[in-house]
Design a protein around this motif. Structure first.
Motif, mmCIF file in Angstrom:
data_model
loop_
_atom_site.group_PDB
_atom_site.id
_atom_site.type_symbol
_atom_site.label_atom_id
_atom_site.label_comp_id
_atom_site.label_asym_id
_atom_site.label_seq_id
_atom_site.Cartn_x
_atom_site.Cartn_y
_atom_site.Cartn_z
ATOM 1 N N ILE A 82 44.919 -8.951 28.459
ATOM 2 C CA ILE A 82 44.745 -7.933 27.418
ATOM 3 C C ILE A 82 44.257 -6.661 28.099
ATOM 4 C CG2 ILE A 82 43.447 -7.298 25.341
ATOM 5 C CD1 ILE A 82 43.045 -10.252 24.783
ATOM 6 N N SER A 83 44.684 -5.522 27.585
ATOM 7 C CA SER A 83 44.131 -4.265 28.094
ATOM 8 C C SER A 83 43.757 -3.353 26.933
ATOM 9 C CB SER A 83 45.102 -3.563 29.049
ATOM 10 O OG SER A 83 46.202 -3.061 28.353
ATOM 11 N N ALA B 259 38.768 -12.946 22.458
ATOM 12 C CA ALA B 259 38.662 -11.612 23.054
ATOM 13 C C ALA B 259 39.383 -10.585 22.184
ATOM 14 C CB ALA B 259 39.226 -11.622 24.469
ATOM 15 N N ALA B 260 40.572 -10.920 21.692
ATOM 16 C CA ALA B 260 41.337 -9.997 20.857
ATOM 17 C C ALA B 260 40.600 -9.698 19.555
ATOM 18 C CB ALA B 260 42.719 -10.571 20.567
ATOM 19 N N GLU B 261 39.983 -10.706 18.962
ATOM 20 C CA GLU B 261 39.209 -10.495 17.732
ATOM 21 C C GLU B 261 38.031 -9.570 17.986
ATOM 22 O OE1 GLU B 261 39.754 -11.330 14.513
ATOM 23 O OE2 GLU B 261 41.712 -11.959 15.264
ATOM 24 N N TRP B 262 37.330 -9.788 19.095
ATOM 25 C CA TRP B 262 36.200 -8.916 19.423
ATOM 26 C C TRP B 262 36.681 -7.487 19.624
ATOM 27 C CZ3 TRP B 262 34.680 -5.469 23.040
ATOM 28 C CH2 TRP B 262 33.353 -5.044 22.944
ATOM 29 N N LEU B 263 37.814 -7.327 20.314
ATOM 30 C CA LEU B 263 38.346 -5.997 20.572
ATOM 31 C C LEU B 263 38.764 -5.279 19.288
ATOM 32 C CD1 LEU B 263 40.349 -6.478 23.841
ATOM 33 C CD2 LEU B 263 38.464 -4.905 23.452
ATOM 34 N N LYS B 264 39.361 -5.995 18.338
ATOM 35 C CA LYS B 264 39.734 -5.369 17.068
ATOM 36 C C LYS B 264 38.485 -4.824 16.380
ATOM 37 C CE LYS B 264 42.090 -8.330 14.687
ATOM 38 N NZ LYS B 264 43.009 -9.262 14.031
ATOM 39 N N VAL C 295 41.226 2.642 31.358
ATOM 40 C CA VAL C 295 41.938 1.383 31.165
ATOM 41 C C VAL C 295 41.003 0.238 31.534
ATOM 42 C CG1 VAL C 295 43.920 -0.022 31.852
ATOM 43 C CG2 VAL C 295 44.147 2.474 31.722
ATOM 44 N N ILE C 296 40.858 -0.691 30.603
ATOM 45 C CA ILE C 296 40.047 -1.887 30.842
ATOM 46 C C ILE C 296 40.978 -3.074 30.671
ATOM 47 C CG2 ILE C 296 38.038 -3.216 30.119
ATOM 48 C CD1 ILE C 296 37.166 -0.478 28.715
ATOM 49 N N ARG C 297 41.206 -3.788 31.774
ATOM 50 C CA ARG C 297 42.109 -4.944 31.758
ATOM 51 C C ARG C 297 41.297 -6.218 31.847
ATOM 52 N NH1 ARG C 297 45.781 -4.536 36.504
ATOM 53 N NH2 ARG C 297 46.393 -6.552 35.701
ATOM 54 N N LEU C 298 41.644 -7.162 30.992
ATOM 55 C CA LEU C 298 40.988 -8.460 30.976
ATOM 56 C C LEU C 298 42.001 -9.546 31.281
ATOM 57 C CD1 LEU C 298 38.659 -10.457 30.185
ATOM 58 C CD2 LEU C 298 39.580 -10.336 27.846
ATOM 59 N N SER D 258 42.110 8.331 21.105
ATOM 60 C CA SER D 258 42.750 7.102 20.642
ATOM 61 C C SER D 258 42.225 5.911 21.427
ATOM 62 C CB SER D 258 44.275 7.186 20.781
ATOM 63 O OG SER D 258 44.649 7.203 22.139
ATOM 64 N N ALA D 259 42.343 4.756 20.794
ATOM 65 C CA ALA D 259 41.994 3.485 21.434
ATOM 66 C C ALA D 259 43.108 2.501 21.092
ATOM 67 C CB ALA D 259 40.654 2.973 20.934
ATOM 68 N N THR D 260 43.718 1.925 22.118
ATOM 69 C CA THR D 260 44.850 1.029 21.929
ATOM 70 C C THR D 260 44.574 -0.285 22.645
ATOM 71 O OG1 THR D 260 46.309 2.954 21.949
ATOM 72 C CG2 THR D 260 47.346 0.808 22.195
ATOM 73 N N VAL D 261 44.832 -1.396 21.963
ATOM 74 C CA VAL D 261 44.687 -2.728 22.557
ATOM 75 C C VAL D 261 46.088 -3.291 22.752
ATOM 76 C CG1 VAL D 261 43.755 -5.051 22.253
ATOM 77 C CG2 VAL D 261 42.473 -3.069 21.390
ATOM 78 N N LEU D 262 46.379 -3.734 23.970
ATOM 79 C CA LEU D 262 47.703 -4.258 24.312
ATOM 80 C C LEU D 262 47.583 -5.659 24.898
ATOM 81 C CD1 LEU D 262 48.914 -1.056 26.162
ATOM 82 C CD2 LEU D 262 49.581 -1.748 23.867
ATOM 83 N N SER D 263 48.613 -6.478 24.666
ATOM 84 C CA SER D 263 48.707 -7.799 25.291
ATOM 85 C C SER D 263 49.889 -7.781 26.247
ATOM 86 C CB SER D 263 48.935 -8.889 24.250
ATOM 87 O OG SER D 263 47.817 -9.020 23.415
ATOM 88 N N ARG D 264 49.706 -8.407 27.396
ATOM 89 C CA ARG D 264 50.783 -8.446 28.381
ATOM 90 C C ARG D 264 51.884 -9.378 27.904
ATOM 91 N NH1 ARG D 264 50.052 -9.749 34.780
ATOM 92 N NH2 ARG D 264 52.255 -9.614 35.324
#
Length: 119
Positions: free
Chosen positions: A51-52, A19-24, A6-9, A38-44
């Motif tokens: 973002i995590s 940051a979200a664009e880079w992560l996508k 888990v990587i939380r920003l 799997s790799a999942t990007v989540l927003s709080r």
């Protein structure tokens, strides 16, 4: 063995979109890496700028500091804000058993000080 990284920003709200664009982009690039399930990007919810990334892995050795992929992501995200990078694995405690269906054979009885009982 399956484990999760888990990587939380926590970034300034104005930087969340960047940051979200880079992560996508990064998630697409890292797809197909060996052992990455799997790799999942989540927003709080309710907190702009949080973002995590959750990376699910399956291989026998678990690197305490994270995978090379996770370290790459964390290094790049560091320019967007504050980071927390951690590794998590399921731990079966004494008396707990996993059945073929993935269910535990026993569950804690919280009313009796955590002692296990049959499910």
């Amino acid at each position: 063995m399956k484990w999760i990284e888990v990587i939380r920003l926590r970034s300034e709200p104005a930087r969340e979109t960047d940051a979200a664009e880079w992560l996508k982009y990064a998630v697409r690039e890292f797809e197909g890496r060996e052992h990455l399930l799997s790799a999942t990007v989540l927003s709080r919810v309710g907190v702009t700028g949080d973002i995590s990334v959750h990376l699910e892995w399956e291989f026998d050795s678990i690197p305490v500091k994270g995978s090379d992929t996770g370290l790459e992501i964390a290094h790049a995200l560091g320019s967007f804000g504050l980071l927390d990078h951690s590794v998590w694995a399921e731990r079966l405690y004494e008396g707990a058993q996993t059945t073929a269906g993935g269910e535990r054979g026993k569950r804690p009885d919280w009313k009796r000080g955590g002692r296990s009982q049959k499910a």
